[in-house]
Design a protein around this motif. Sequence first.
Motif, PDB file in Angstrom:
ATOM      1  N   SER A   1     -36.440  87.905 -46.149  1.00 19.25           N
ATOM      2  CA  SER A   1     -36.700  87.405 -47.498  1.00 19.25           C
ATOM      3  C   SER A   1     -37.956  86.537 -47.529  1.00 19.25           C
ATOM      4  O   SER A   1     -38.803  86.671 -48.429  1.00 19.25           O
ATOM      5  N   PHE A   2     -38.081  85.647 -46.553  1.00 24.67           N
ATOM      6  CA  PHE A   2     -39.271  84.803 -46.467  1.00 24.67           C
ATOM      7  C   PHE A   2     -40.524  85.665 -46.296  1.00 24.67           C
ATOM      8  O   PHE A   2     -41.541  85.446 -46.964  1.00 24.67           O
ATOM      9  N   GLY A   3     -40.468  86.658 -45.413  1.00 23.17           N
ATOM     10  CA  GLY A   3     -41.617  87.530 -45.169  1.00 23.17           C
ATOM     11  C   GLY A   3     -42.006  88.336 -46.394  1.00 23.17           C
ATOM     12  O   GLY A   3     -43.189  88.488 -46.710  1.00 23.17           O
ATOM     13  N   VAL A   4     -41.007  88.860 -47.106  1.00 18.53           N
ATOM     14  CA  VAL A   4     -41.274  89.631 -48.327  1.00 18.53           C
ATOM     15  C   VAL A   4     -41.897  88.721 -49.389  1.00 18.53           C
ATOM     16  O   VAL A   4     -42.852  89.120 -50.077  1.00 18.53           O
ATOM     17  N   ASN A   5     -41.394  87.505 -49.511  1.00 21.04           N
ATOM     18  CA  ASN A   5     -41.959  86.551 -50.463  1.00 21.04           C
ATOM     19  C   ASN A   5     -43.417  86.241 -50.123  1.00 21.04           C
ATOM     20  O   ASN A   5     -44.287  86.218 -51.003  1.00 21.04           O
ATOM     21  N   GLU A   6     -43.690  86.012 -48.841  1.00 20.74           N
ATOM     22  CA  GLU A   6     -45.062  85.720 -48.415  1.00 20.74           C
ATOM     23  C   GLU A   6     -45.978  86.906 -48.689  1.00 20.74           C
ATOM     24  O   GLU A   6     -47.110  86.741 -49.152  1.00 20.74           O
ATOM     25  N   LEU A   7     -45.490  88.119 -48.425  1.00 22.04           N
ATOM     26  CA  LEU A   7     -46.273  89.323 -48.688  1.00 22.04           C
ATOM     27  C   LEU A   7     -46.555  89.461 -50.182  1.00 22.04           C
ATOM     28  O   LEU A   7     -47.683  89.766 -50.586  1.00 22.04           O
TER      29      LEU A   7
END
Length: 103
Positions: free
Chosen positions: A68-74
């Motif tokens: 979730s954090f990675g998708v948000n950052e992307l």
Amino acid sequence: MFDKVMSGIRRLVAQRTGGGDGTPQAEVVRQRQPNLFEAAAEYVSACAEDDQQGIEEASGWVSPEALSFGVNELACRAVIALARERDESPRSVARSLLGLPVA
């Protein structure tokens, strides 16, 4: 003493050249666990291509929270890049991508 030194050298060489079992270093790197940004990139790409197998695979690489954090950052980076490219605000680009009226 000499045996201990040689054993340490062999371990060091094995670590630098591969897995100690003759596996090349490049193969060892490919076998490592992907980080959260790699997982997010693969997950989002798979979602965009409607690739259920890719989605499931990337989902298993990291915890749901990390994904979730990675998708948000992307998403943030993508909106910023598009905003710069279009010379618009990130808010208007994000709303446009979601089909929402510009506020």
